[in-house]
Design a protein around this motif. Structure first.
Motif, PDB file in Angstrom:
ATOM      1  N   ALA A   1       0.978  -1.141   0.081  1.00 46.49           N
ATOM      2  CA  ALA A   1      -0.141  -0.043   0.109  1.00 46.49           C
ATOM      3  C   ALA A   1       0.972   1.301  -0.008  1.00 46.49           C
ATOM      4  CB  ALA A   1      -0.790  -0.013   1.285  1.00 46.49           C
ATOM      5  N   ALA A   2       2.006   1.109   0.679  1.00 47.64           N
ATOM      6  CA  ALA A   2       3.142   2.373   0.651  1.00 47.64           C
ATOM      7  C   ALA A   2       3.461   2.698  -0.779  1.00 47.64           C
ATOM      8  CB  ALA A   2       3.928   2.145   1.915  1.00 47.64           C
ATOM      9  N   ILE A   3       3.907   1.479  -1.214  1.00 46.93           N
ATOM     10  CA  ILE A   3       4.469   1.520  -2.852  1.00 46.93           C
ATOM     11  C   ILE A   3       3.221   2.243  -3.485  1.00 46.93           C
ATOM     12  CG2 ILE A   3       5.320   0.193  -4.870  1.00 46.93           C
ATOM     13  CD1 ILE A   3       6.727  -1.494  -2.616  1.00 46.93           C
ATOM     14  N   VAL A   4       2.187   1.768  -3.614  1.00 50.43           N
ATOM     15  CA  VAL A   4       1.036   2.406  -4.368  1.00 50.43           C
ATOM     16  C   VAL A   4       0.919   3.764  -4.001  1.00 50.43           C
ATOM     17  CG1 VAL A   4      -1.552   2.127  -4.548  1.00 50.43           C
ATOM     18  CG2 VAL A   4      -0.336   0.086  -4.639  1.00 50.43           C
ATOM     19  N   CYS A   5       0.841   4.193  -2.907  1.00 52.61           N
ATOM     20  CA  CYS A   5       0.805   5.678  -2.348  1.00 52.61           C
ATOM     21  C   CYS A   5       2.054   6.377  -3.063  1.00 52.61           C
ATOM     22  CB  CYS A   5       0.635   5.843  -0.746  1.00 52.61           C
ATOM     23  SG  CYS A   5      -0.742   5.397  -0.110  1.00 52.61           S
ATOM     24  N   VAL A   6       3.209   5.872  -3.159  1.00 54.51           N
ATOM     25  CA  VAL A   6       4.188   6.668  -3.568  1.00 54.51           C
ATOM     26  C   VAL A   6       4.129   6.924  -5.279  1.00 54.51           C
ATOM     27  CG1 VAL A   6       6.712   6.456  -4.441  1.00 54.51           C
ATOM     28  CG2 VAL A   6       5.860   5.980  -1.981  1.00 54.51           C
ATOM     29  N   VAL A   7       3.628   5.825  -6.027  1.00 52.90           N
ATOM     30  CA  VAL A   7       3.457   5.864  -7.252  1.00 52.90           C
ATOM     31  C   VAL A   7       2.077   6.684  -7.409  1.00 52.90           C
ATOM     32  CG1 VAL A   7       2.696   4.439  -9.441  1.00 52.90           C
ATOM     33  CG2 VAL A   7       4.349   3.574  -7.670  1.00 52.90           C
ATOM     34  N   LEU A   8       1.198   6.702  -6.750  1.00 46.52           N
ATOM     35  CA  LEU A   8       0.021   7.713  -6.940  1.00 46.52           C
ATOM     36  C   LEU A   8       0.262   9.109  -6.627  1.00 46.52           C
ATOM     37  CD1 LEU A   8      -3.027   5.989  -5.191  1.00 46.52           C
ATOM     38  CD2 LEU A   8      -2.670   6.652  -7.807  1.00 46.52           C
ATOM     39  N   ASN A   9       1.225   9.313  -5.621  1.00 44.46           N
ATOM     40  CA  ASN A   9       1.693  10.862  -5.630  1.00 44.46           C
ATOM     41  C   ASN A   9       2.594  11.288  -6.684  1.00 44.46           C
ATOM     42  OD1 ASN A   9       0.367  11.159  -3.229  1.00 44.46           O
ATOM     43  ND2 ASN A   9       2.046  10.375  -1.898  1.00 44.46           N
TER      44      ASN A   9
ATOM     45  N   ARG B   1      -5.261  21.012 -11.952  1.00 44.74           N
ATOM     46  CA  ARG B   1      -4.248  21.224 -10.878  1.00 44.74           C
ATOM     47  C   ARG B   1      -4.809  21.108  -9.512  1.00 44.74           C
ATOM     48  NH1 ARG B   1      -1.769  25.520 -14.451  1.00 44.74           N
ATOM     49  NH2 ARG B   1      -0.041  24.298 -15.523  1.00 44.74           N
ATOM     50  N   MET B   2      -5.880  21.701  -9.281  1.00 41.82           N
ATOM     51  CA  MET B   2      -6.605  21.676  -7.872  1.00 41.82           C
ATOM     52  C   MET B   2      -7.236  20.457  -7.654  1.00 41.82           C
ATOM     53  SD  MET B   2      -6.935  23.641  -5.449  1.00 41.82           S
ATOM     54  CE  MET B   2      -6.979  22.611  -3.921  1.00 41.82           C
ATOM     55  N   CYS B   3      -7.915  19.850  -8.548  1.00 41.64           N
ATOM     56  CA  CYS B   3      -8.211  18.370  -8.377  1.00 41.64           C
ATOM     57  C   CYS B   3      -7.172  17.360  -8.011  1.00 41.64           C
ATOM     58  CB  CYS B   3      -8.885  17.966  -9.478  1.00 41.64           C
ATOM     59  SG  CYS B   3     -10.707  18.591  -9.605  1.00 41.64           S
ATOM     60  N   ALA B   4      -5.997  17.706  -8.730  1.00 42.99           N
ATOM     61  CA  ALA B   4      -4.726  16.857  -8.380  1.00 42.99           C
ATOM     62  C   ALA B   4      -4.236  16.845  -6.976  1.00 42.99           C
ATOM     63  CB  ALA B   4      -3.805  16.881  -9.373  1.00 42.99           C
ATOM     64  N   ALA B   5      -3.999  18.203  -6.791  1.00 42.03           N
ATOM     65  CA  ALA B   5      -3.502  18.778  -5.125  1.00 42.03           C
ATOM     66  C   ALA B   5      -4.454  18.237  -4.202  1.00 42.03           C
ATOM     67  CB  ALA B   5      -3.450  20.316  -5.154  1.00 42.03           C
ATOM     68  N   ASP B   6      -5.844  18.170  -4.457  1.00 41.74           N
ATOM     69  CA  ASP B   6      -6.765  17.725  -3.539  1.00 41.74           C
ATOM     70  C   ASP B   6      -6.739  16.241  -3.320  1.00 41.74           C
ATOM     71  OD1 ASP B   6      -8.868  17.536  -1.673  1.00 41.74           O
ATOM     72  OD2 ASP B   6     -10.493  16.964  -3.077  1.00 41.74           O
ATOM     73  N   ALA B   7      -6.444  15.334  -4.308  1.00 40.10           N
ATOM     74  CA  ALA B   7      -6.083  14.034  -4.565  1.00 40.10           C
ATOM     75  C   ALA B   7      -4.843  13.663  -3.868  1.00 40.10           C
ATOM     76  CB  ALA B   7      -6.193  13.486  -5.929  1.00 40.10           C
ATOM     77  N   LEU B   8      -3.961  14.589  -3.943  1.00 43.14           N
ATOM     78  CA  LEU B   8      -2.583  14.484  -3.295  1.00 43.14           C
ATOM     79  C   LEU B   8      -2.725  14.457  -1.976  1.00 43.14           C
ATOM     80  CD1 LEU B   8       0.583  14.253  -3.838  1.00 43.14           C
ATOM     81  CD2 LEU B   8       0.442  16.638  -3.837  1.00 43.14           C
ATOM     82  N   ASP B   9      -3.510  15.411  -1.435  1.00 45.70           N
ATOM     83  CA  ASP B   9      -3.650  15.600  -0.156  1.00 45.70           C
ATOM     84  C   ASP B   9      -4.404  14.408   0.539  1.00 45.70           C
ATOM     85  OD1 ASP B   9      -3.874  17.198   2.344  1.00 45.70           O
ATOM     86  OD2 ASP B   9      -6.168  17.111   1.938  1.00 45.70           O
ATOM     87  N   LEU B  10      -5.183  13.755  -0.056  1.00 43.79           N
ATOM     88  CA  LEU B  10      -5.950  12.591   0.524  1.00 43.79           C
ATOM     89  C   LEU B  10      -5.034  11.281   0.498  1.00 43.79           C
ATOM     90  CD1 LEU B  10      -9.618  12.863  -0.985  1.00 43.79           C
ATOM     91  CD2 LEU B  10      -8.954  13.251   1.230  1.00 43.79           C
ATOM     92  N   VAL B  11      -4.291  11.357  -0.519  1.00 37.66           N
ATOM     93  CA  VAL B  11      -3.430  10.073  -0.597  1.00 37.66           C
ATOM     94  C   VAL B  11      -2.032  10.311   0.557  1.00 37.66           C
ATOM     95  CG1 VAL B  11      -1.599   9.044  -2.017  1.00 37.66           C
ATOM     96  CG2 VAL B  11      -3.655   9.513  -3.103  1.00 37.66           C
TER      97      VAL B  11
END
Length: 84
Positions: free
Chosen positions: A7-15, A31-41
């Motif tokens: 799960a940590a590796i998946v989080c890094v790839v998603l980030n 950009r804002m949607c990606a930043a929000d998703a980055l925050d959640l990940v």
């Protein structure tokens, strides 16, 4: 414990993908949607780290990070809409 590592590796790839979208997004809304998703990940990564270490303080930090990300998203959305 191997599940947490996967799960940590998946989080890094998603980030990494989300950082690419933040820097190369065609519009400010993308950009804002990606930043929000980055925050959640990132909050998810904190929850996983809390499970790994067994300390509950990281759950509190994850909650604050997710809450601040939501408030930031609302403010930026209102700014992009022109009502702020």
């Amino acid at each position: 414990m191997i599940e947490l590592l996967i799960a940590a590796i998946v989080c890094v790839v998603l980030n990494l993908f989300l950082l690419f979208r933040i820097f190369r997004g065609p519009t400010a809304a993308d950009r804002m949607c990606a930043a929000d998703a980055l925050d959640l990940v990132s909050a998810l990564a904190l929850v996983l780290y809390s499970l790994y270490t067994g300390r509950a303080i990281y759950l509190d930090i994850a909650l604050v990070v997710a809450l601040l990300g939501f408030v930031g998203t609302v403010f930026v959305a209102r700014y992009l809409e022109g009502r702020l």
